[in-house]
Write an enzyme that holds these catalytic residues in place. Structure first.
Site, PDB file in Angstrom:
ATOM      1  N   LYS A  14       0.820  -1.220   0.000  1.00 60.24           N
ATOM      2  CA  LYS A  14       0.000   0.000   0.000  1.00 60.24           C
ATOM      3  C   LYS A  14       0.849   1.264   0.000  1.00 60.24           C
ATOM      4  CE  LYS A  14      -2.466  -0.739   3.706  1.00 60.24           C
ATOM      5  NZ  LYS A  14      -1.920  -2.033   4.160  1.00 60.24           N
ATOM      6  N   ARG A  89     -10.072   1.600   8.714  1.00 56.31           N
ATOM      7  CA  ARG A  89      -9.651   0.229   9.012  1.00 56.31           C
ATOM      8  C   ARG A  89     -10.720  -0.545   9.761  1.00 56.31           C
ATOM      9  NH1 ARG A  89      -3.909   0.952   8.905  1.00 56.31           N
ATOM     10  NH2 ARG A  89      -2.718  -0.905   9.417  1.00 56.31           N
ATOM     11  N   ARG A 128      11.116  -6.495   4.800  1.00 57.48           N
ATOM     12  CA  ARG A 128      11.051  -5.092   5.216  1.00 57.48           C
ATOM     13  C   ARG A 128      11.617  -4.912   6.626  1.00 57.48           C
ATOM     14  NH1 ARG A 128       5.341  -2.031   5.161  1.00 57.48           N
ATOM     15  NH2 ARG A 128       5.074  -2.949   7.205  1.00 57.48           N
ATOM     16  N   ARG A 134      11.254  -1.811  11.312  1.00 58.58           N
ATOM     17  CA  ARG A 134      10.007  -1.402  11.972  1.00 58.58           C
ATOM     18  C   ARG A 134       9.702  -2.327  13.131  1.00 58.58           C
ATOM     19  NH1 ARG A 134       4.986   0.175   8.118  1.00 58.58           N
ATOM     20  NH2 ARG A 134       3.883  -0.890   9.802  1.00 58.58           N
ATOM     21  N   ARG A 145      -1.137  -8.818  13.028  1.00 54.12           N
ATOM     22  CA  ARG A 145      -1.682  -7.730  12.198  1.00 54.12           C
ATOM     23  C   ARG A 145      -2.547  -8.290  11.066  1.00 54.12           C
ATOM     24  NH1 ARG A 145       3.589  -5.120  10.638  1.00 54.12           N
ATOM     25  NH2 ARG A 145       2.389  -3.782   9.268  1.00 54.12           N
TER      26      ARG A 145
HETATM   27  P1  AMP Z   1       0.313   0.791   8.678  1.00 53.81           P
HETATM   28  O1  AMP Z   1       1.484   1.661   8.397  1.00 53.81           O
HETATM   29  O2  AMP Z   1      -0.912   1.201   7.896  1.00 53.81           O
HETATM   30  O3  AMP Z   1       0.623  -0.664   8.570  1.00 53.81           O
HETATM   31  O4  AMP Z   1      -0.079   1.050  10.218  1.00 53.81           O
HETATM   32  C1  AMP Z   1       0.801   0.716  11.264  1.00 53.81           C
HETATM   33  C2  AMP Z   1       0.059   0.690  12.592  1.00 53.81           C
HETATM   34  O5  AMP Z   1      -0.495   1.987  12.867  1.00 53.81           O
HETATM   35  C3  AMP Z   1      -1.129  -0.258  12.636  1.00 53.81           C
HETATM   36  O6  AMP Z   1      -0.752  -1.596  12.947  1.00 53.81           O
HETATM   37  C4  AMP Z   1      -1.979   0.375  13.743  1.00 53.81           C
HETATM   38  O7  AMP Z   1      -1.436   0.092  15.020  1.00 53.81           O
HETATM   39  C5  AMP Z   1      -1.783   1.851  13.476  1.00 53.81           C
HETATM   40  N1  AMP Z   1      -2.811   2.378  12.544  1.00 53.81           N
HETATM   41  C6  AMP Z   1      -2.599   2.867  11.293  1.00 53.81           C
HETATM   42  N2  AMP Z   1      -3.745   3.266  10.734  1.00 53.81           N
HETATM   43  C7  AMP Z   1      -4.723   3.027  11.647  1.00 53.81           C
HETATM   44  C8  AMP Z   1      -6.130   3.186  11.650  1.00 53.81           C
HETATM   45  N3  AMP Z   1      -6.797   3.703  10.608  1.00 53.81           N
HETATM   46  N4  AMP Z   1      -6.817   2.823  12.771  1.00 53.81           N
HETATM   47  C9  AMP Z   1      -6.168   2.289  13.824  1.00 53.81           C
HETATM   48  N5  AMP Z   1      -4.846   2.082  13.885  1.00 53.81           N
HETATM   49  C10 AMP Z   1      -4.111   2.443  12.802  1.00 53.81           C
END
Ligand code: AMP
Length: 199
Positions: A14, A89, A128, A134, A145
């Protein structure tokens, strides 16, 4: 004016596609994950609150997320369109976004679902983890996740399909090929790239 949403499991690419699509359509890519990570890095109150959820691979509570995204969507650069990556989400976040858009007389033009096999995304995220370090890319957290995705986020695909805005794209293959699949599918929906010659 293009309003897009990118949805898909962690590791589907993404972030990579969001950056390219932002360029192609001339709109800002807005990633809640990036916003949370930069808050964690800068030690803000929001970052402090979000960190434990992120490290565990859980969603940050909607109470913290909804306000953050509202503020971001009010920014000047998002008035002529945007690409949301990683938000909404949950079904509650869909409702929140719906009400935000409705109050601004706006709607999503398309929701792009990046579809990828779970085992492939686990392998990608392992890579990654080595490259970016990360804290939520360890194998156990990645698997969690993915579970959170299938329980809380995958149902959103049906919601957007029922609204006739869903475009499902095979996320496997070369980065360029995936971008091309997305832009072609969007052209079919009448969504064209930005005219960069006039800018
Ligand atoms: P991502 O970079 O989209 O994989 O997001 C990394 C982490 O940020 C996720 O595992 C959540 O802990 C948090 N996060 C990101 N976007 C959201 C969202 N829309 N709602 C809740 N938690 C989020």
């Amino acid at each position: 004016m293009t309003r897009l949403l990118l949805i898909g499991p962690p590791g589907a690419g993404k972030g990579t596609q969001a950056a390219r699509l932002a360029e192609i359509y001339g709109i800002p890519a807005i990633s809640t994950g990036d916003i949370f990570r930069s808050n964690v890095k800068n030690g803000t109150e929001l970052g402090t609150k979000a960190k434990a959820f992120m490290d565990a691979g859980d969603n940050v509570p909607d109470s913290l997320t909804n306000e953050l995204i509202r503020d971001r969507l009010e920014d000047a650069d998002a008035q002529d369109g945007f690409l949301l990556d990683g938000y909404p989400r949950t079904t509650d976040q869909v409702r929140e976004l719906d009400s935000f858009l409705a109050s601004h007389g706006a709607a999503l033009d398309a929701v792009v679902e990046l579809e990828a096999d779970p085992e492939v995304v686990v392998a990608r995220l392992r890579k990654r983890a080595l490259e970016q370090g990360r804290s939520d890319d360890t194998e156990a957290v990645v698997r969690h996740r993915l579970e959170v995705y299938s329980e809380q986020t995958a149902p959103l695909v049906k919601i957007y399909a029922s609204r006739d805005v869903l475009v499902t794209i095979d996320a496997l293959g070369e980065i360029d090929a995936v971008t091309e699949r997305i832009t072609e599918a969007l052209v079919e929906r009448g969504i064209a790239a930005a005219d960069t010659t006039s800018r």
